[in-house]
Every structure is written in structure tokens, then in C-alpha cells.
Scaffold this motif. Sequence first.
Motif, PDB file in Angstrom:
ATOM      1  N   SER A   1      -1.204  -3.126  -5.963  1.00 50.38           N
ATOM      2  CA  SER A   1      -0.430  -1.952  -6.384  1.00 50.38           C
ATOM      3  C   SER A   1       0.900  -1.887  -5.651  1.00 50.38           C
ATOM      4  N   GLY A   2       0.920  -2.307  -4.387  1.00 53.21           N
ATOM      5  CA  GLY A   2       2.161  -2.324  -3.633  1.00 53.21           C
ATOM      6  C   GLY A   2       3.150  -3.343  -4.184  1.00 53.21           C
ATOM      7  N   ILE A   3       2.664  -4.501  -4.565  1.00 55.57           N
ATOM      8  CA  ILE A   3       3.528  -5.531  -5.144  1.00 55.57           C
ATOM      9  C   ILE A   3       4.057  -5.084  -6.503  1.00 55.57           C
ATOM     10  N   MET A   4       3.216  -4.429  -7.288  1.00 54.95           N
ATOM     11  CA  MET A   4       3.677  -3.916  -8.579  1.00 54.95           C
ATOM     12  C   MET A   4       4.768  -2.868  -8.386  1.00 54.95           C
ATOM     13  N   LEU A   5       4.634  -2.057  -7.335  1.00 57.69           N
ATOM     14  CA  LEU A   5       5.656  -1.054  -7.042  1.00 57.69           C
ATOM     15  C   LEU A   5       6.957  -1.731  -6.614  1.00 57.69           C
ATOM     16  N   GLN A   6       6.843  -2.841  -5.881  1.00 60.54           N
ATOM     17  CA  GLN A   6       8.032  -3.600  -5.515  1.00 60.54           C
ATOM     18  C   GLN A   6       8.776  -4.098  -6.754  1.00 60.54           C
ATOM     19  N   VAL A   7       8.026  -4.665  -7.691  1.00 61.68           N
ATOM     20  CA  VAL A   7       8.633  -5.175  -8.926  1.00 61.68           C
ATOM     21  C   VAL A   7       9.305  -4.037  -9.693  1.00 61.68           C
TER      22      VAL A   7
ATOM     23  N   ILE B   1       0.717  -6.353   5.042  1.00 67.26           N
ATOM     24  CA  ILE B   1      -0.210  -7.241   4.322  1.00 67.26           C
ATOM     25  C   ILE B   1      -0.637  -8.390   5.222  1.00 67.26           C
ATOM     26  N   TYR B   2       0.306  -8.968   5.940  1.00 65.70           N
ATOM     27  CA  TYR B   2      -0.002 -10.093   6.821  1.00 65.70           C
ATOM     28  C   TYR B   2      -1.034  -9.696   7.874  1.00 65.70           C
ATOM     29  N   GLY B   3      -0.863  -8.539   8.490  1.00 68.24           N
ATOM     30  CA  GLY B   3      -1.769  -8.115   9.548  1.00 68.24           C
ATOM     31  C   GLY B   3      -3.081  -7.545   9.070  1.00 68.24           C
ATOM     32  N   GLY B   4      -3.222  -7.322   7.761  1.00 67.70           N
ATOM     33  CA  GLY B   4      -4.465  -6.778   7.225  1.00 67.70           C
ATOM     34  C   GLY B   4      -4.514  -5.269   7.205  1.00 67.70           C
ATOM     35  N   ASN B   5      -3.416  -4.605   7.529  1.00 69.87           N
ATOM     36  CA  ASN B   5      -3.386  -3.145   7.488  1.00 69.87           C
ATOM     37  C   ASN B   5      -3.417  -2.637   6.058  1.00 69.87           C
ATOM     38  N   ILE B   6      -2.936  -3.458   5.123  1.00 70.36           N
ATOM     39  CA  ILE B   6      -3.043  -3.174   3.688  1.00 70.36           C
ATOM     40  C   ILE B   6      -3.836  -4.304   3.057  1.00 70.36           C
TER      41      ILE B   6
ATOM     42  N   PHE C   1       1.428 -12.144   1.210  1.00 73.11           N
ATOM     43  CA  PHE C   1       2.512 -11.870   2.155  1.00 73.11           C
ATOM     44  C   PHE C   1       3.790 -12.599   1.743  1.00 73.11           C
ATOM     45  N   ILE C   2       3.668 -13.863   1.359  1.00 71.43           N
ATOM     46  CA  ILE C   2       4.835 -14.644   0.939  1.00 71.43           C
ATOM     47  C   ILE C   2       5.480 -14.022  -0.297  1.00 71.43           C
ATOM     48  N   ILE C   3       4.655 -13.669  -1.281  1.00 78.11           N
ATOM     49  CA  ILE C   3       5.184 -13.062  -2.507  1.00 78.11           C
ATOM     50  C   ILE C   3       5.861 -11.731  -2.198  1.00 78.11           C
ATOM     51  N   SER C   4       5.188 -10.896  -1.420  1.00 75.42           N
ATOM     52  CA  SER C   4       5.725  -9.578  -1.090  1.00 75.42           C
ATOM     53  C   SER C   4       7.000  -9.700  -0.253  1.00 75.42           C
TER      54      SER C   4
ATOM     55  N   PHE D   1      12.125   2.275  -0.162  1.00 75.30           N
ATOM     56  CA  PHE D   1      12.172   1.910   1.249  1.00 75.30           C
ATOM     57  C   PHE D   1      10.853   1.290   1.713  1.00 75.30           C
ATOM     58  N   ALA D   2       9.740   1.822   1.226  1.00 70.49           N
ATOM     59  CA  ALA D   2       8.432   1.300   1.612  1.00 70.49           C
ATOM     60  C   ALA D   2       8.155  -0.060   0.997  1.00 70.49           C
ATOM     61  N   SER D   3       8.945  -0.435  -0.008  1.00 68.10           N
ATOM     62  CA  SER D   3       8.763  -1.733  -0.664  1.00 68.10           C
ATOM     63  C   SER D   3       9.556  -2.837   0.020  1.00 68.10           C
ATOM     64  N   MET D   4      10.133  -2.534   1.157  1.00 69.56           N
ATOM     65  CA  MET D   4      10.911  -3.540   1.884  1.00 69.56           C
ATOM     66  C   MET D   4      10.021  -4.186   2.940  1.00 69.56           C
TER      67      MET D   4
END
Length: 267
Positions: free
Chosen positions: A235-241, A223-228, A148-151, A213-216
Motif C-alpha cells: 500500500s505504501g508503494i502504491m501511494l508512492q506511485v 521497509i529495509y529495517g522491517g518497521n513496515i 526496499f530497492i523499488i521503494s 512527504f511520507a513517500s520519500m
Amino acid sequence: MKKYISFFRIRFINGLQYRSAAYAGIMTQFAWGSMKILMFRAFYAENPQSFPMEFSQLTSYIWLQQALLALFMTWFYDNDIFMSITSGNVAYELTRPMDLYNIWFTKNLAVRFSRAALRCLPILLVAVFLPEPYGISPTVSLFAFFMFIISMLLAVFCLTALNMLVYISAFYTVSPIGVRIVFAALTEFLAGAIIPLPFFPEKILKIISLTPFASMQNLPLRIYGGNISGKDVLSGIMLQVFWIIVLIAVGRLWMTKALKKVVLQGG
């Protein structure tokens, strides 16, 4: 790099001075978060199993969204940057031995983090002590909190890189107001600020999930709530990068092109 760190520190300290605005923002965000939770509670009371997020995940999402609003607010733009472009004062900034894109990027990051530093803790402290299921829940695991912190940090970079395109567009327009309004409204909706993205229709969600937009705020809050969880987090963090690299590259190229054609008049 040292000069940009120093510039960040100066702007960050300067942003900590606006405490009255922070107190007003805390009350506003707490009231807004409470209303959103009560609104969703009314829907969940009918059939909680039909929703894509557990109610505890949703409340954590909303409280984190309010606590970190200064980091993720899509409508925030530095008016001084727009004024420097429209008035021609950008000429003074171009004489500095610093990259203009880096200056504006650093300035936006500093303002966002300084505002969040003043507002997030009071909101989170209140949300922690609220009775279940209306308060914020702890993360499902230490790994989820670390991700969560990284994302969250990557989400701020992604949003700032996207907003840089709006600043640069001011070189090509008479007034930046129209672009700001349209872009802020679109980003606010598609980033999950109004309605969390899991509540979107599945076909639309698949498309939005591939956009910047989804990477914001959408990704770190879920991630924090456990929904992902699991591989979807990585994969979501890689998409953010990926989107950060693309948006910064596009922004720098566009600014280079804009500065080659900029014309400054007057004495």
C-alpha cells in the motif's frame, strides 16, 4: 527517450568527477550518523520498550539515511536552473528540441545518483562491521530487500517531482531563495530526515502518512529495517506511485502555464 538517457548519462558521468567533495561528505555523514545513534541510544537506555522502533531498526534507518543522503537530501537544488530562469537564459533551453520539464527532471536525477554512487558504499561498509546494535542490520527477508530497492527508486522520483514545483515557482518570484528555504525545511521535517516518522504523535503520523512527504525516504528506510511489512509495504508503494503521477502532472501543467506568460528582455 534515447536523448534523455544520453543526457542522464552525460550528467551522471560529470557528477562522478567531484571526488574530493564526496570524500568530505563521507566523513561528515559518518560523524553525523554516529552522533545521532549515540543520542538515540541515551534515550533508549532509559526504557527501550516505550519507543515505536527497535533500536536495530533505528540504526539501520540512520545508516541508510546517511549512505543515501545524496538521493534523499531535500535541500539540494540545481542553482544553474534557478540562474537560467532569473537571468533569462532559459530562452536558450526552450530552443532545444527537448521538453524542458523532462530535461530538468533528468538532470536532477542524474546528479543525485552520481553523488550517491560515490558516497554510499564506504559508509555502508563501515556500518556493516560496527558492533551490534550500532551497525546496520541485514534485511528481515529477501522480499523486504527487493521492496526496499523499488521503494527507494520511487522515493527519489517523488522527491524530484516535488522539487520541480520549487523550480517552476521561480518563474513567479523575484528571488527563489525564500521559497527554497521554507520548502526545504518543511520537507526535511515531514519526510523523516530529522526524526523518523514513527516517533511523531499517532494522530499527526496518520495525516503525514497520506502526504507525499511520507513517500520519500521514510518508506524505503522503514521497509529495509522491517518497521513496515506485509500489506503496508504494498500500500505504501502504491501511494508512492500515486503521488509521483500527481506531482508530475501538476508540475507539467504549471510549467506549461508559466512558459506561456514568461517574458524575456534584452539582446
